[in-house]
Scaffold this active site. Structure first.
Site, short mmCIF file in Angstrom:
data_model
loop_
_atom_site.label_atom_id
_atom_site.label_comp_id
_atom_site.label_asym_id
_atom_site.label_seq_id
_atom_site.Cartn_x
_atom_site.Cartn_y
_atom_site.Cartn_z
N CYS A 12 -45.56 6.18 -2.73
CA CYS A 12 -46.46 6.77 -1.04
C CYS A 12 -44.81 6.69 -0.25
CB CYS A 12 -47.42 6.53 0.12
SG CYS A 12 -47.59 7.73 1.22
N GLU A 48 -53.24 6.32 -4.57
CA GLU A 48 -52.51 4.98 -3.57
C GLU A 48 -53.79 3.86 -3.23
OE1 GLU A 48 -49.64 3.58 0.41
OE2 GLU A 48 -50.14 5.52 -0.36
N LYS A 62 -45.20 -1.57 -3.16
CA LYS A 62 -44.00 -0.44 -2.38
C LYS A 62 -43.12 -1.04 -1.87
CE LYS A 62 -46.21 2.73 0.65
NZ LYS A 62 -47.45 2.95 1.83
#
Length: 574
Positions: A152, A44, A116
């Site tokens: 994540c 990330e 994300k």
């Protein structure tokens, strides 16, 4: 069933070092391509480092991040690496605002992007402050396999990208991470990845950052898990590693399924319907062995200190080595992190320092081979006392502050970073001298309770014996009752409950947010609870001024636990 060779690059970026991080991606992509990988995934926000905090709001930084993606894609293609599909995290922004993003690079261009979706806003995370969530699941087709891309926190929340991935009938979900370390978090992660694999009905490849950034340390622990929850491969903790493996995955449907989801839409990107098979099979997948809690924490503390010193450009560290347990453990961590040649230990005896403490400090210096010196403080303390009428606690604190002045003078004169040595238990109850023993730029034990400090010391010595090395910490530093030695016969137990009792209360109050009644219901003595909670509440102003230190628990002082200094609410009766 198509066979895809996947590489997961578990590596250590530096926040803000766009050229350096791009160079890392290039170098590790070259290794992945050399191993025959069709796809390589990086962590990330790899290009910017993570977390970037308020750098997000600097337009020049966002622009530099986006340029780095374009430049990297062109450079990879120019150097013959364009056929390898590269998945890399970076910082993006559009009309909605900043985005925590990943880019898919192939043949010199950015062929796909994912933003994300789930943004964490708890503990050390403030992503609602920084980013706008994505509402699109990107699915790339590589070698006839549909691969969903996630970042994540998407893994930590039920629904969203993984539910949509199931509806899209993907064969693989790649999840890139900047997931900080906590003790035993590796057990939590494996169970979590298994749940998401079942939810997505697909294999999951999880790649995590390794290294440290300020108070956070990242342990890697990258893994690949089948839809049935079985573990295929797992990387080491706290070490850079390229994990390469062959995956036999379901073939993508000729026409991507139509997915109707109110939360996310799906964007399909075709990269290739087939890939060239590698000449040689990939090495058999390895599952790295788990280690003891003490070994895990020690590695975290070593990596946390090493990266803090290295990434901030310091030449070494200096430690006030008293002969006690805390300074001994900090010194041993520093020697492991930086090498004894880069550690300066300073004995600072006063008129109240015992001979055994001075001997233990010298003994540790001999055991480790570090740079050792003695700077007696009594003449300087006497100089103050000749000009000021001080007594009692003021004289005790004066000694600690003279020591702090000497340590900072050495730092100014010679350049080492001063390490402070207070543990989490002392920090919690304010058992330290502000601008004295709290002086320092970094504290390896900031999140380590006193009882764990002893365990770590014993483990480190046992590990040395197992290896055939000299144990670094003198046995007497571990076994003797702890004392600040600021007055005759002083012991920590004069001012504090027994550490076993104290740490159990602190674990409930600080880490678990339990109130007084909860702690008493758990079996703790009401008088000891009241005394402890008063000390913790009154010490908030000290903690606010404390040095940063490596986070190892679920709730560290600092970013994790944010309480007002001015605060009249009390758990204890008035």
């Amino acid at each position: 069933m198509p066979r895809l060779r996947l590489a997961l690059a578990q590596i250590d970026p530096t926040v803000g070092d766009l050229p350096g991080n791009s160079s890392l991606v290039h170098g590790w992509t070259s290794k992945a391509a050399g191993a025959g990988a069709h796809v390589v995934a990086f962590p990330e926000m790899m290009l910017t480092g993570y977390p970037v905090e308020d750098l997000v709001f600097r337009r020049s930084f966002v622009a530099a991040s986006k340029r780095a993606v374009d430049d990297l894609a062109a450079q990879l293609a120019g150097d013959g690496l364009g056929e390898t599909v590269v998945i890399v995290g970076y910082l993006d922004a559009d009309e909605a605002g900043p985005r925590n993003a990943l880019a898919v690079l192939h043949r010199g261009t950015q062929v796909a992007t994912y933003f994300k979706h789930h943004l964490p806003n708890y503990g050390v995370f403030d992503e609602d402050r920084y980013f706008e969530p994505g509402d699109t699941l990107t699915v790339i087709r590589v070698g006839g396999v549909d691969i969903a891309l996630t970042i994540c926190e998407d893994l930590w929340q039920e629904g969203g990208p993984f539910a949509v991935a199931a509806a899209a009938k993907v064969g693989l979900v790649i999840n890139i991470n900047g997931s900080p370390y906590e003790l035993n978090k590796d057990d939590t992660r494996l169970a979590l990845v298994a749940r998401r694999a079942a939810e997505a009905r697909a294999t999951i490849a999880y790649v995590n950052t390794v290294g440290a950034q300020d108070e956070l340390v990242f342990d890697g622990d990258s893994m690949v898990v089948r839809p049935d929850g079985s573990l295929i491969a797992r990387a080491q903790q706290f070490a850079e590693q390229l994990m390469v493996l062959d995956l036999d995955l379901p073939a993508a449907e000729p026409v991507p399924p139509v997915v109707e989801d109110a939360e996310m839409r799906v964007v399909n990107v075709l990269i290739s319907d087939s890939v060239v098979a590698a000449d040689q099979p990939a090495p058999a997948p390895e599952i790295a062995a788990r280690v003891t809690d003490e070994a895990e924490v020690w590695q975290a503390l070593v990596v946390g200190l090493r990266d803090y010193v290295r990434k901030n450009g310091f030449r070494g560290v200096a430690v006030a080595l008293s002969g006690g347990i805390d300074s001994a453990v900090v010194t041993a961590i520093a020697c492991d992190a930086l090498g004894p040649a880069n550690v300066t230990a300073v004995s600072l005896p006063s008129g109240h320092s015992s001979q055994h403490s001075k001997d233990d400090a010298e003994d540790m210096a001999r055991r480790t081979g570090l740079d050792y010196r003695v700077e007696p403080i009594q003449p300087m303390v006497d100089g103050f006392l000749a000009n000021m009428a001080l007594s009692g606690l003021a004289v005790e604190n004066l000694q600690a502050r003279v020591r702090g002045v000497i340590m900072m003078a050495i730092s100014n004169q010679e350049g080492p970073l001063v390490l402070t040595t207070g543990n989490k238990s002392e920090l919690a109850v304010g058992y330290s001298t502000l601008y004295g023993d709290s002086v320092g730029a970094f504290n390896p034990l900031k999140d380590v309770p006193k009882t764990l400090v002893w365990k770590l010391a014993r483990w480190r010595n046992e590990e040395a014996e197992r290896r055939g090395d000299v144990p670094p910490i003198p046995e007497r530093s571990i076994s003797k009752p702890p004392s600040a030695e600021l007055r005759p016969g002083q012991l920590d137990s004069d001012s504090l409950p027994d550490y076993e009792v104290l740490d159990a209360i602190l674990a409930g109050y600080v880490d678990g947010d339990l109130g007084r009644d909860d702690l008493i219901a758990a079996g703790h003595d009401p008088a000891v609870v009241d005394r402890t909670l008063r000390m913790v509440d009154l010490a908030e102003y000290k903690r606010r001024q404390s040095a940063p230190g490596t986070k190892i628990s679920i709730k560290a002082f600092g970013r994790d636990r944010r309480l007002p200094i001015t605060n009249r609410f009390r758990e204890t009766p008035s």
